[in-house]
Design a protein around this motif. Structure first.
Motif, mmCIF file in Angstrom:
data_model
loop_
_atom_site.group_PDB
_atom_site.id
_atom_site.type_symbol
_atom_site.label_atom_id
_atom_site.label_comp_id
_atom_site.label_asym_id
_atom_site.label_seq_id
_atom_site.Cartn_x
_atom_site.Cartn_y
_atom_site.Cartn_z
ATOM 1 N N LEU A 171 45.943 41.474 35.817
ATOM 2 C CA LEU A 171 45.695 40.786 37.088
ATOM 3 C C LEU A 171 44.608 41.514 37.876
ATOM 4 O O LEU A 171 43.733 40.870 38.489
ATOM 5 N N TYR A 172 44.666 42.847 37.859
ATOM 6 C CA TYR A 172 43.621 43.635 38.535
ATOM 7 C C TYR A 172 42.245 43.306 37.958
ATOM 8 O O TYR A 172 41.277 43.055 38.693
ATOM 9 N N LYS A 173 42.114 43.263 36.620
ATOM 10 C CA LYS A 173 40.834 42.985 35.971
ATOM 11 C C LYS A 173 40.339 41.567 36.282
ATOM 12 O O LYS A 173 39.142 41.357 36.508
ATOM 13 N N ILE A 174 41.278 40.608 36.314
ATOM 14 C CA ILE A 174 40.883 39.221 36.599
ATOM 15 C C ILE A 174 40.361 39.087 38.023
ATOM 16 O O ILE A 174 39.312 38.466 38.263
ATOM 17 N N GLU A 180 35.798 38.576 41.844
ATOM 18 C CA GLU A 180 35.278 39.217 43.050
ATOM 19 C C GLU A 180 36.204 39.035 44.252
ATOM 20 O O GLU A 180 35.766 38.918 45.385
ATOM 21 N N GLU A 181 37.516 39.016 43.975
ATOM 22 C CA GLU A 181 38.528 38.966 45.037
ATOM 23 C C GLU A 181 39.053 40.391 45.214
ATOM 24 O O GLU A 181 40.092 40.775 44.662
ATOM 25 N N GLU A 182 38.323 41.159 45.987
ATOM 26 C CA GLU A 182 38.562 42.602 46.082
ATOM 27 C C GLU A 182 39.916 42.945 46.699
ATOM 28 O O GLU A 182 40.548 43.933 46.316
ATOM 29 N N THR A 183 40.365 42.129 47.656
ATOM 30 C CA THR A 183 41.652 42.430 48.313
ATOM 31 C C THR A 183 42.789 42.417 47.304
ATOM 32 O O THR A 183 43.614 43.344 47.251
ATOM 33 N N GLU A 184 42.842 41.362 46.489
ATOM 34 C CA GLU A 184 43.898 41.259 45.480
ATOM 35 C C GLU A 184 43.737 42.341 44.416
ATOM 36 O O GLU A 184 44.733 42.925 43.953
ATOM 37 N N ALA A 185 42.512 42.603 44.017
ATOM 38 C CA ALA A 185 42.273 43.634 43.007
ATOM 39 C C ALA A 185 42.740 45.001 43.508
ATOM 40 O O ALA A 185 43.392 45.763 42.769
ATOM 41 N N ASP A 186 42.429 45.329 44.775
ATOM 42 C CA ASP A 186 42.856 46.613 45.344
ATOM 43 C C ASP A 186 44.376 46.719 45.413
ATOM 44 O O ASP A 186 44.952 47.798 45.230
#
Length: 857
Positions: free
Chosen positions: A607-610, A615-621
């Motif tokens: 999920l982090y990689k997706i 380019e959804e940085e909030t969710e990735a962080d």
């Protein structure tokens, strides 16, 4: 007397005529008699047969309008026709007539032919052979005309037909050279000019000189006397312009076909409209007017045989206008016309499959791709492209089915008993409604049957009044006219009604329940209990509740299988199809289901990689912090904390661990591999590489424990990892390799071959084995005339073999111990076993060394 003179005179005249008509006399009567006899009898019948055969060829030939049409409508078969064989009896008859004309009416006197019809006979002979696809004999016939009859009025025809034959023999360059010379040297006109230029155009098409072909086919279209040919030539001209990218000129050519209207076959007319429609400019053109034209084509009753193509083109129009639902409807309408155009059907199926794929309806897309391939030439390039698409969908279809079915079961498992009863009571009500409708339908069908039978009886009685036994419509002797199945009308009606209501059903018990009852969970096809249920059970909610699994072990197994399917779907959507929203959905659903611990961390990392890719940085962080905080010692946390290290080989990565295990396997450390591999299989259960670990485990098990253990392990991999490369490899091994390895009988020793000597040791005695091998090598080095080598082979967990290789006979192997004693009677005293290479392989596969010793002592 007068009568006698008349008879004698008549006989004299007859004899004179007969003698004057000799083929060996060059007289006026003889020349004209044989010319007329050849033309009006033999050749006339021969050309009639030729035309009949040619018409059959044209009718049986199916044009592929998706490619540039050939000038001539004739299907060329690859198989070679042997002498005496014919594909079409009409051409055989035409050839016979040509030969008969030459043999019976030819006047070849001193090397010169005086019958001016014989060149026509050779032309007929060449044409008959040409259409019968015996091109080399046909070429001989046309060359004979050019050689023997240079002044013939058929000489230009012979030249054209010779080049047609050369083109069929793939001598295109020669045909172009000869036809260009013919057009330069002769003043051709009419049909001769049309034939020459059209076949020259075909040669240019074959050699990819499309611009030159356009010039020649334009001349042919102008001068031909046949509107059929004119329509075909103009249509091909339009195709050639399209191939060169000149749409305006192509449309002019197609307009000329359309202007011919009823003067040319309607297929050319419709195809010209379709090709023009493909060239329509959706940015600058009048869309309303264009759609009205397509609608007129659809509604014209004369165009019904061509609705498959018209519907397809209307669908293309809607695709261009982003009306996908309308496009889908028309593609399906095109398919329902039962078109004979396999290319069109394949295109329709492929386009619908692509539309379903874009909507992420992958299972449905897979079905359409299957139908696409059935309408393609196997192993062609387009077929392989579709097959790759279909193969990529195999995994997603498999796991989607598991997720859907197991989700349905688990939802029912979670329902309170009252809700379960309510759910199935509602389901039973639907069953009762369906049964009531079926009862009414059967009663109506029975009434119709009675009405039809009554009418049939009336008809039979009426015909019986005539008093004519066996008259049309009356009963056949020995059978009653009232029996349902003796009346073809009622039988046809019954079949139609059955298919309409039930579809195509197999002849089997409980056919009414086999696929007609559908619910969210069970059908008779997936649950045998439903197929064998009584009417009382079918209407009892408790019966269905009893089918729901209740044992905790079974439910846990279903849950685990469902979770793993969700994880695999997330990976497939992410890696194969780049469908990131779908991948997020699957990983999120998995995490919401409280999955096994080994699935949680890789799901969060994916999920982090997706989210990074989107380019959804909030969710990735969010997922990055979650992994670093809650799993600080994991390799994922290491990668996230030190991204530069991600490019370096991680000693704890699955790939590195697999390489280390495989290295141990190659060094025969089978026990060590098996002692550790289960731990890694459990740790990396969510990774794709787990199937590689399982296959390595199966191979190691076979090396250590023999055939039966290997067979069991390989079948496990083939069954549980069927959709992975390793699973497919295991399936291949199970089907092809295992049967070859199953043989346990030892083979007889031969005079020549490769033989070995075995020394048995306990695997734990490593020092003794090392010392023995050192001594053995020293002794072997002193033995002359032998090129020997030594190896240490693991036999089973307790036994290790020291093996001497390089002996060429069984006697030499058996006497090896004596040779060693002669060299040094104190160093090598351990008992040995002589064995051939083939039997040694059997011993290692089946672990039956004791059986070998018993047989060979």
């Amino acid at each position: 007397m007068k009568t006698s003179y008349k008879i004698i005179l008549t006989l004299l005249v007859a004899v004179t005529l007969i003698t004057s008509c000799s083929r060996k006399k060059n007289t006026f009567i003889s020349r004209n008699y044989h010319a007329l006899a050849a033309r009006d009898n033999t050749l006339f019948n021969g050309y009639n047969a030729l035309e009949e055969g040619r018409e059959n060829l044209i009718q049986n030939y199916t044009d592929n309008y998706w490619e540039i049409l050939p000038i001539e409508r004739m299907q060329v078969f690859e198989e070679v026709t042997l002498p005496g064989q014919n594909k079409n009896q009409n051409f055989s008859r035409a050839e016979e007539k040509a030969v008969k004309a030459i043999q019976k009416h030819g006047m070849n006197i001193q090397g010169k032919e005086y019958n001016y019809q014989i060149d026509e006979a050779y032309l007929l002979l060449g044409k008959a052979r040409y259409f019968d696809q015996r091109f080399v004999p046909a070429l001989e016939s046309f060359n004979y005309i050019l050689y023997k009859y240079p002044a013939s009025n058929n000489i230009n025809q012979a030249k054209v037909w010779r080049e047609k034959t050369n083109i069929r023999l793939e001598n295109d360059e020669l045909a172009i050279k000869n036809l260009k010379r013919l057009l330069e040297q002769e003043e051709l006109s009419g049909q001769d000019l049309a034939d020459a230029t059209s076949i020259l155009a075909q040669a240019y098409i074959n050699t990819k000189s499309l611009d030159s072909a356009i010039t020649q086919i334009d001349i042919a279209a102008k001068v031909t006397k046949s509107n059929d040919e004119r329509g075909r030539y103009r249509f091909i001209q339009g195709q050639l312009y399209n191939a060169l990218g000149d749409k305006d000129s192509a449309n002019i050519a197609f307009d000329r076909v359309i202007d011919l209207n009823r003067s040319t076959p309607r297929m050319y007319l419709i195809s010209a409209h379709i090709e023009k429609a493909k060239n329509f400019d959706y940015e600058q053109g009048n869309k309303l007017e264009f759609f009205e034209l397509l609608t007129d084509l659809e509604e014209n009753r004369e165009n019904r045989p061509y609705l498959d193509k018209i519907y397809h083109q209307i669908a293309e129009y809607h695709v261009k206008n982003n009306s996908d639902s309308l496009a889908l409807a028309y593609y399906n309408k095109s398919l329902r016309t039962d078109s004979r155009d396999k290319v069109l059907k394949a295109k329709n199926y492929e386009i619908i499959g692509d539309m379903k794929f874009d909507l992420a309806e992958y299972k449905s897309a897979g079905d359409y791709y299957d139908s696409t391939m059935t309408n393609m030439v196997q192993n062609s390039k387009p077929y392989r492209v579709i097959k790759r698409k279909r193969d990529n969908l195999e995994d997603v279809i498999y796991y989607e089915d598991i997720a859907k079915n197991n989700d349905s079961i688990l939802k029912l498992v979670a329902l309170p008993k009252e809700d379960k009863i309510a759910y199935f009571e509602q389901y039973i009500e639907k069953l009762k409604e369906a049964a009531e409708k079926e009862k009414e339908r059967l009663e109506a069908a029975e009434r119709k049957k009675g009405l039809v039978t009554t009418n049939n009886n009336f008809g039979n009685n009426a015909s019986g009044l005539t008093g004519v036994k066996g008259s049309k419509g009356g009963p056949l002797p020995g059978q009653g006219s009232s029996f349902y199945f003796y009346n073809t009308t009622t039988v046809a009606y019954g079949k139609s009604e059955f298919t309409k209501n039930w579809g195509n059903r197999k002849l089997q018990d409980d056919w009414r329940w086999s696929s007609s009852i559908k619910s969210g969970v069970n059908t008779a096809e997936t649950n045998p209990a439903l197929a064998n249920a009584s009417n009382e059970e079918m209407y009892d909610p408790q019966f269905y509740i009893d089918q729901i699994p209740s044992e905790e072990k079974v439910v846990d197994s279903i849950t685990k299988e469902r979770n793993f399917a969700y994880y695999q779907l997330g990976l497939i959507y992410k890696e194969k199809f780049k469908e990131y929203p779908l991948a997020i959905s699957k990983f999120t659903q998995l995490l919401d289901n409280n999955p096994e611990e080994n699935l949680v961390l890789p799901s969060k990392y994916n999920l982090y990689k997706i989210y990074q890719l989107l380019e959804e940085e909030t969710e990735a962080d969010f997922f990055k912090k979650d992994i670093i905080t809650n799993y600080p010692d994991s390799r994922y946390a290491t990668i996230l904390n030190n991204p530069e290290a991600a490019n370096l080989e991680d000693k704890n990565s699955p790939e590195t661990i697999y390489k280390n295990l495989y290295s141990q396997f190659e060094n025969q450390k089978y026990a060590e591999v098996l002692s550790n591999i289960d731990t890694y299989i459990t740790a990396f259960e969510a990774e794709e590489i787990v199937s590689k670990f399982e296959l390595l485990k199966a191979t190691t098990t076979g090396r250590l424990y023999g055939y039966e253990a290997y067979k069991k392990a390989i079948n496990f991999v083939a069954l549980n990892y069927a959709n992975t490369p390793e699973g497919k490899q295991a399936q291949k091994l199970a089907s092809s390799t295992l049967p070859k390895l199953s043989k346990k009988q030892f083979v007889s020793d031969t005079l020549k071959g490769n033989y070995k000597v075995i020394y048995k040791f306990n695997t734990a005695d490593t020092e003794e084995i090392t010392s023995f091998v050192k001594t053995l090598n020293e002794v072997n080095a002193n033995i002359a005339h032998y090129d020997l080598s030594t190896s240490i082979d693991i036999y089973d967990p307790e036994t290790t073999f020291v093996v001497v290789h390089g002996l060429k006979s069984i006697d030499g192997a058996k006497g090896f111990a004596f040779i060693l004693r002669d060299e040094d009677r104190y160093k090598i005293t351990k008992p040995s076993i002589a064995i051939s290479s083939q039997n040694y392989q059997i011993v290692q596969i089946h672990k039956n060394i004791d059986d070998y010793i018993k047989e060979h002592q």
